[in-house]
Design a protein around this motif. Structure first.
Motif, PDB file in Angstrom:
ATOM      1  N   LEU A  82       0.816  -1.230   0.000  1.00  0.00           N
ATOM      2  CA  LEU A  82       0.000   0.000   0.000  1.00  0.00           C
ATOM      3  C   LEU A  82       0.841   1.269   0.000  1.00  0.00           C
ATOM      4  O   LEU A  82       0.648   2.153   0.834  1.00  0.00           O
ATOM      5  CB  LEU A  82      -0.917   0.013   1.247  1.00  0.00           C
ATOM      6  N   ASN A  83       1.762   1.372  -0.949  1.00  0.00           N
ATOM      7  CA  ASN A  83       2.629   2.544  -0.965  1.00  0.00           C
ATOM      8  C   ASN A  83       2.188   3.611  -1.974  1.00  0.00           C
ATOM      9  O   ASN A  83       2.911   4.564  -2.228  1.00  0.00           O
ATOM     10  CB  ASN A  83       4.080   2.122  -1.200  1.00  0.00           C
ATOM     11  N   TYR A  84       1.028   3.413  -2.590  1.00  0.00           N
ATOM     12  CA  TYR A  84       0.435   4.460  -3.446  1.00  0.00           C
ATOM     13  C   TYR A  84      -0.992   4.666  -2.922  1.00  0.00           C
ATOM     14  O   TYR A  84      -1.735   3.688  -2.732  1.00  0.00           O
ATOM     15  CB  TYR A  84       0.385   4.023  -4.907  1.00  0.00           C
ATOM     16  N   VAL A  85      -1.381   5.902  -2.704  1.00  0.00           N
ATOM     17  CA  VAL A  85      -2.690   6.209  -2.109  1.00  0.00           C
ATOM     18  C   VAL A  85      -3.830   5.573  -2.907  1.00  0.00           C
ATOM     19  O   VAL A  85      -4.736   4.949  -2.340  1.00  0.00           O
ATOM     20  CB  VAL A  85      -2.902   7.740  -2.025  1.00  0.00           C
ATOM     21  N   ALA A  88      -4.123   1.839  -2.276  1.00  0.00           N
ATOM     22  CA  ALA A  88      -4.715   1.566  -0.958  1.00  0.00           C
ATOM     23  C   ALA A  88      -6.238   1.692  -1.051  1.00  0.00           C
ATOM     24  O   ALA A  88      -6.982   0.824  -0.598  1.00  0.00           O
ATOM     25  CB  ALA A  88      -4.144   2.517   0.092  1.00  0.00           C
ATOM     26  N   HIS A  89      -6.685   2.772  -1.708  1.00  0.00           N
ATOM     27  CA  HIS A  89      -8.134   3.001  -1.796  1.00  0.00           C
ATOM     28  C   HIS A  89      -8.841   1.938  -2.614  1.00  0.00           C
ATOM     29  O   HIS A  89      -9.920   1.478  -2.235  1.00  0.00           O
ATOM     30  CB  HIS A  89      -8.418   4.396  -2.379  1.00  0.00           C
ATOM     31  N   THR A  94      -7.095   1.841   4.347  1.00  0.00           N
ATOM     32  CA  THR A  94      -6.710   3.204   4.687  1.00  0.00           C
ATOM     33  C   THR A  94      -5.229   3.357   4.342  1.00  0.00           C
ATOM     34  O   THR A  94      -4.446   2.484   4.708  1.00  0.00           O
ATOM     35  CB  THR A  94      -6.893   3.433   6.205  1.00  0.00           C
ATOM     36  N   PRO A  95      -4.832   4.412   3.651  1.00  0.00           N
ATOM     37  CA  PRO A  95      -3.404   4.584   3.368  1.00  0.00           C
ATOM     38  C   PRO A  95      -2.609   4.574   4.680  1.00  0.00           C
ATOM     39  O   PRO A  95      -3.005   5.215   5.655  1.00  0.00           O
ATOM     40  CB  PRO A  95      -3.333   5.947   2.682  1.00  0.00           C
ATOM     41  N   ILE A 221       3.753   6.942  -1.341  1.00  0.00           N
ATOM     42  CA  ILE A 221       3.518   7.552  -0.024  1.00  0.00           C
ATOM     43  C   ILE A 221       4.854   7.678   0.713  1.00  0.00           C
ATOM     44  O   ILE A 221       5.163   8.708   1.297  1.00  0.00           O
ATOM     45  CB  ILE A 221       2.525   6.703   0.803  1.00  0.00           C
TER      46      ILE A 221
END
Lengths: 285, 289
Positions: A82-85, A88-89, A94-95, A221
């Motif tokens: 989850l290193n790109y917002v 994650a979405h 949640t980021p 992120i």
């Protein structure tokens, strides 16, 4: 320099440097047989590779060699979740406010051009295009200012994921470590050939030529320097250790309808400055 | 049969204990066994058991040494994989506020986090929340993929003790536990491998305990696994090929430090012992990084 590990036409593993469509066998010229070992020799190792390239008189056509994964046996191969917002979405996460780490075993990846395997146990075989940072200098509790000094270079990774197994429990490791489910390569690009921290580079994943993921590394992120800091807190990073830096939006499981990879498909990850990692998909034998 | 890895003249070497309570061992290098420096290489020999039985029978006098002065190394120094099972005892899942899982959860340790019996376990600079976890370790002795419940235990070489030392605040920093489970010098492995013929199938029904400075803090039994050893092997081998020397750490029972009121964490000067019935005691002092 663009270094690669390959099998010579007569089957010996060696370290090479790519110049255009040709390869110089560095091992034949006195360099180590693996990038892992070359990196352990630090600046002297890189200088010896440069010197070997300069004195080389013989080149092999790139098309005549079989590529191997650039790194042979890292102590650690951390992957970042989850290193790109936007990614994650799309997965309804949640980021994160801290880097999320999991790990891949070397048995879970193959080289550029080698088939990646959809397992017998599942059809939910998904792609994830990512850049991988490779450590060149050991360190622990590395500061952000010094972090990029520890990165020797970069390559491309397809963090192939078996989604139903990944989400069977809270821990993703299970779905991220199927035998030969990920791709790594084609080559290792020294950090001096690309912008610091690989910032601002386009990254794209294509499945059978169709663009499925399209992003820019500036949207990470946690940038590469921050990830080096996080991965070295309490754990000494060693030359050859890998940080697989996370994937942007567009993965198959989050699409409507979902898209999964199947035998006969070809998956390519294209990263600006690093090249193209391409793997055909086959079923587990 | 009991096998362990120790340091001799700066080099890992494998020793063979003659009996469970033996005060002496056979140095496999002196005994002339070719694969005497690396447990992965030894277990990769299809005939390792026969070769070692022959050495035991022969009793090579020059190779017999006292156990007392041995400097232990992690039982398997460079396994291809160290796979850990999370939440594998119902009481431990409950104490951490987790529901009883439908599937096991897996995470992994990297080799650089490992230490041996009698070596110091390190409280890292970054955290004071170093916790113990007593676990039964399964060591793979044969390549295996797609095991069934009927044949799963065939691939096991034997069992040992593991202290899956955990840095709790880092374990809970994100959704994935990897970070808190891989600090340098936090995972202790040993002292020895007990071959499976000496233990109940699957290591079932063994008492497992943690003592911190002599006080018993975990007191469980492997009969309370949610996913027993053969089930774990079946599930893992559906995903990846198991290789000789691979290690599976099977989870910890209730009683860990962070879930206590008030919480207990290990600190410099403490002594942590993991004891598993019929296997032995894995002892580590605690020191600061």
């Amino acid at each position: 320099m663009r270094l690669l590990r390959f099998k010579t036409p007569d089957g010996h593993p060696a370290l090479g440097a790519r110049i255009g469509d040709e390869v110089i066998n560095l091992t034949e010229l006195g360099c180590p047989g693996t990038l892992d070992e070359l990196l352990r020799h630090g600046a002297a190792g890189m200088a010896s590779a440069k010197a070997a390239i300069e004195k080389a008189t013989k080149r092999l056509p790139l098309s005549s060699v079989q590529l191997l994964p650039p790194i042979h046996h890292p102590h650690k191969a951390f992957a970042i979740g989850l290193n790109y917002v936007d990614h994650a979405h799309e997965g309804n996460f949640t980021p994160p406010t801290q880097p999320v780490l999991f790990h891949r075993f070397p048995t879970s990846w193959v080289a550029h051009g080698v088939p990646i395997e959809r397992p017998k146990a599942s059809h939910e075989f998904d792609y994830e295009g990512e850049i991988v940072a490779i450590i060149g200098k050991a360190g622990k509790y590395i500061t952000k200012e010094k972090a990029l000094d520890h990165v020797a270079g970069y390559s491309i990774f397809n963090d192939g994921s078996i989604r139903d197994f990944q989400f069977r429990s809270s821990q993703w490791m299970w779905g991220k470590n199927f035998d030969r489910s990920g791709g790594f390569g084609p080559e290792f690009i020294t950090a001096d050939e690309v912008p610091a921290g690989m910032v601002g580079m386009n990254i794209e994943t294509r499945l059978n030529g169709q663009v499925m993921q399209k992003a820019n590394t500036r949207d990470m992120i946690f940038d590469v320097a921050t990830l080096v800091v996080a991965c070295s807190e309490g754990m000494e990073l060693h030359p050859g250790d890998m940080i697989i830096t996370g994937t942007p939006a567009g993965v198959g499981f989050a699409r409507k309808p979902p898209v999964f990879m199947k035998a006969g498909d070809v998956c390519e990850v294209v990263v600006e400055g690093l090249g193209t990692l391409s793997n055909p998909i086959i079923n587990e034998a | 049969m009991r096998l362990f890895t120790f340091e001799k003249a700066g080099k890992p070497t494998i020793g063979l204990l003659r009996t469970p309570a033996a005060q002496e061992y056979i140095d496999l290098e002196i005994a002339g066994y070719e694969f005497c420096h690396d447990m992965v290489a030894l277990l990769s020999q299809p005939d390792w058991r026969d070769s070692l039985d022959a050495i035991l029978e022969e009793e090579p006098l020059q190779a017999i040494k006292p156990v007392a002065n041995v400097k232990f190394l992690p039982l398997v120094q460079n396994p291809g994989k160290i796979i850990c099972v999370g939440l594998n005892y119902a009481d431990h899942a409950k104490e951490g506020g987790h529901a009883i899982p439908e599937h096991p959860s897996f995470f992994l340790r990297v080799n650089s986090s490992q230490i041996a019996h009698q070596q110091p376990m390190k409280v890292p600079k970054a955290s004071a929340k170093l916790d113990y976890e007593a676990e039964l370790a399964v060591v793979v002795g044969k390549q295996a993929r797609h095991l069934t419940l009927d044949n799963a235990l065939d691939c096991v070489a034997g069992y040992s003790c593991y202290n899956d030392g955990s840095v709790r605040d880092y374990q809970r920093k994100g959704t994935q536990w990897t970070l808190g489970k891989n600090f340098d010098a936090t995972g202790s492995f040993g002292p020895w491998l007990v071959t499976k013929d000496e233990l109940p199938p699957g290591g079932d029904g063994l008492k497992i305990q943690t003592r911190l400075n002599g006080q018993t803090l975990q007191d469980g039994n492997t009969s309370n696994f949610l996913f027993d050893v053969k089930t774990v092997l079946k599930i893992v081998s559906e995903c990846m090929t198991l290789e000789p020397g691979d290690v599976i750490i099977t989870g910890t029972p209730a009683g860990v430090g962070y879930a206590r009121t008030p919480p207990i964490f290990m600190k410099a000067g403490d002594i942590c012992e993991i004891e598993i019935e019929k296997i032995g005691v894995l002892l580590n002092t605690i020191s600061n990084e």
